[in-house]
Enzyme design. Structure first.
Site, PDB file in Angstrom:
ATOM      1  N   HIS A 110      -9.866   5.605   3.533  1.00 16.30           N
ATOM      2  CA  HIS A 110      -9.938   4.737   4.406  1.00 16.30           C
ATOM      3  C   HIS A 110      -9.957   5.338   5.844  1.00 16.30           C
ATOM      4  O   HIS A 110     -10.304   5.088   6.811  1.00 16.30           O
ATOM      5  CB  HIS A 110      -8.506   3.856   4.371  1.00 16.30           C
ATOM      6  CG  HIS A 110      -7.565   4.210   4.483  1.00 16.30           C
ATOM      7  ND1 HIS A 110      -5.951   5.042   3.285  1.00 16.30           N
ATOM      8  CD2 HIS A 110      -7.113   4.456   5.935  1.00 16.30           C
ATOM      9  CE1 HIS A 110      -5.463   5.461   4.399  1.00 16.30           C
ATOM     10  NE2 HIS A 110      -5.423   4.981   6.190  1.00 16.30           N
ATOM     11  N   ASP A 140      -7.860   5.914  -2.998  1.00 15.12           N
ATOM     12  CA  ASP A 140      -7.695   5.979  -2.057  1.00 15.12           C
ATOM     13  C   ASP A 140      -7.766   8.330  -1.576  1.00 15.12           C
ATOM     14  O   ASP A 140      -7.136   8.132  -0.482  1.00 15.12           O
ATOM     15  CB  ASP A 140      -6.630   5.574  -1.391  1.00 15.12           C
ATOM     16  CG  ASP A 140      -6.843   6.012   0.618  1.00 15.12           C
ATOM     17  OD1 ASP A 140      -6.981   5.683   0.879  1.00 15.12           O
ATOM     18  OD2 ASP A 140      -5.430   5.050   0.714  1.00 15.12           O
ATOM     19  N   SER A 216      -1.734   9.094   8.464  1.00 13.84           N
ATOM     20  CA  SER A 216      -2.672   8.812   6.970  1.00 13.84           C
ATOM     21  C   SER A 216      -3.857  10.157   6.461  1.00 13.84           C
ATOM     22  O   SER A 216      -4.582  10.970   7.495  1.00 13.84           O
ATOM     23  CB  SER A 216      -3.778   8.202   6.915  1.00 13.84           C
ATOM     24  OG  SER A 216      -3.519   6.700   6.901  1.00 13.84           O
ATOM     25  N   ILE A 234       2.286   2.787   5.051  1.00 15.18           N
ATOM     26  CA  ILE A 234       3.265   2.894   5.327  1.00 15.18           C
ATOM     27  C   ILE A 234       3.614   1.067   5.768  1.00 15.18           C
ATOM     28  O   ILE A 234       2.879   0.659   4.965  1.00 15.18           O
ATOM     29  CB  ILE A 234       3.928   3.047   6.174  1.00 15.18           C
ATOM     30  CG1 ILE A 234       2.725   2.422   7.831  1.00 15.18           C
ATOM     31  CG2 ILE A 234       3.906   4.712   7.640  1.00 15.18           C
ATOM     32  CD1 ILE A 234       3.053   2.622   9.507  1.00 15.18           C
ATOM     33  N   GLY A 275      -0.968  -4.285 -20.858  1.00 11.54           N
ATOM     34  CA  GLY A 275       0.980  -4.514 -20.991  1.00 11.54           C
ATOM     35  C   GLY A 275       1.251  -5.407 -19.204  1.00 11.54           C
ATOM     36  O   GLY A 275       0.516  -5.638 -18.726  1.00 11.54           O
TER      37      GLY A 275
END
Length: 455
Positions: A110, A140, A216, A234, A275
């Protein structure tokens, strides 16, 4: 009485003055306490912090704006309900040097998403342009490479994130709010966190070390200066820190980066089960002592799970000898291990502990945008074509794009470039690294071979 008050005030003023007066120039803070050195993170950070970089990006994002019904009359009956506009943007983030020789930097997807220009600043102030080698939106993670050779780079050693424990000390290094490199500390608050975004693969380390906007892609390290994770998110109002931050475990990041380097994209591994989490109620119903694991509700036919012998009702409690806490953690670990990887599953069935071996298959949706490899291929989406002929398959073409104008079609399989063989995205990426002025693509289309020449 007045004299006594004045005297008391004078004594108080003298006392305060003495309390706040500077230390003599020859005085210094003690370096030891009871004969032992004062504890400090400074020596570790001096070695590690040069491996954490700041990343500045620029680009254009397509923003869609909906036209209200009341105004569509003025634009005519054929006007679409939404108008797309390109808007320029700038962003800041962080990254971690993981290979000093090759100039490889790991960051978050990102941070660089839609970026046309990526600029990296080292701690010592040097700046370099960087190229996106590959990224994976669902986990990410992105891998960058400095475009110029840089001397005296520092790479960060890797920890084993499978060995982390709640309560271990953690230090976050990054570039919050564009202030420059900043260090915060805390502990590991939890492991195996998931559920922030159910569409993605999540197996986060949770920490209370302060992580803010701009952190990040930065580093979460232990007290030995080893990389435990890549800071990524966060949980807090308005992007502010409230002591709940998340990092991608370094073992997961390393697996993804290795795949990007080898194949040019992530080859998503698939086990072939559906599952849910193993709840206390479910564990009691099955008479299980454990409260951690992944409950298997269905096994897909012809899947890696079926080949391993898994059955509905099994509880998966470990992958390759490492325990798992939830179905979300299982999903993330399997997806990021990569297709073709052998795995050993620890399973509980009818109260009996079993081990099952299998080889992960490739998820069909694994693909990458071709403009990550070369601008002339913008508008095409590519994936590895593992059946004969081995090569790179064009899975989608955007109408009117550069790739479409040069003659690429959906279903084409690229098997060669400039007389060099191409068997996967990694081969294609390596051949395009030098940015050749002419691309002679050897294409297999409808069982026929042809060349497309792109200038």
């Amino acid at each position: 009485m007045m004299k006594k008050s004045l005297l008391a005030m004078s004594i108080a003023a003298l006392t305060l003055g003495a309390a706040f007066s500077p230390l003599p120039s020859h005085a210094a803070l003690p370096q030891t306490v009871n004969g032992e050195a004062m504890p400090s993170l400074a020596p570790m950070l001096e070695k590690v912090s040069p491996a954490v970089v700041s990343i500045a990006v620029e680009g254009n994002k397509v923003a869609k704006q909906r036209i209200p019904e009341a105004f569509r009359f003025f634009f005519g009956p054929n006007i679409p309900p939404e108008q797309a506009q390109e808007r320029p943007f700038r962003g800041l983030g962080s990254g971690v040097i993981v290979d000093a020789d090759k100039g490889y930097i790991v960051t978050n997807h990102h941070v660089i998403d839609d970026a046309d220009q990526i600029r990296v600043q080292l701690k010592d102030g040097r700046e370099y342009d960087a190229t996106l080698i590959g990224s994976d939106e669902m986990s990410d993670i992105a891998l960058l490479q400095l475009e110029e050779e840089a001397d005296n780079l520092t790479q960060i050693p890797l920890a084993d994130s499978d060995e982390l424990r709640v309560g271990d000390f953690a230090v976050a290094i990054g570039n919050p709010f564009g202030l420059g490199q900043t260090v915060t500390s805390g502990i590991i608050s939890a492991l195996g966190r998931s559920g922030l975004n159910l569409e993605n693969f999540e197996n986060f380390i949770q920490t209370d070390a302060a992580i803010n906007s701009g952190n990040s892609g930065g580093a979460l390290v232990n007290l030995n200066g080893e990389l435990m994770g890549i800071n990524t998110a966060i949980l807090g109002p308005n992007g502010g820190n409230v002591g709940i931050g998340f990092a991608i475990p370094v073992n997961m990041a390393k697996s993804l980066v290795d795949q990007i380097i080898e194949y040019g994209s992530v080859r998503r591994g698939m086990l072939g089960v559906t599952g849910r989490e193993l709840t206390s109620e479910l564990a009691d119903a099955f008479g299980l002592a454990t409260k951690h694991g992944a409950f298997v509700s269905q096994v897909m036919p012809e899947s890696a799970a079926e080949e391993a012998g898994l059955e509905a009702g099994d509880i998966i409690v470990s992958v390759n000898g490492k325990s798992i806490r939830s179905f979300g953690e299982l999903r993330a670990k399997i997806a990021t291990l990569g297709a073709g990887k052998p795995v050993t599953l620890g399973v509980i069935r009818d109260g009996e502990n079993l081990e099952m071996d299998t080889t992960l298959k490739e998820a069909s949706q694994t693909q990458t945008k071709a403009d990550n490899l070369h601008k002339a291929l913008t508008g095409a989406e590519l994936k590895n074509h593992d059946t004969k002929p081995a090569g790179v398959e064009v899975t989608a073409i955007e109408e009117g794009s550069l790739a479409a104008r040069y003659g690429l079609r959906e279903g084409d399989v690229i098997v060669g470039l400039n007389r060099h063989k191409v068997e996967n995205l990694g081969d294609l990426r390596k051949l395009l690294e030098d940015k050749p002025s002419v691309l002679a693509l050897n294409i297999v289309r409808d069982n026929s071979s042809l060349y497309l020449v792109i200038r």
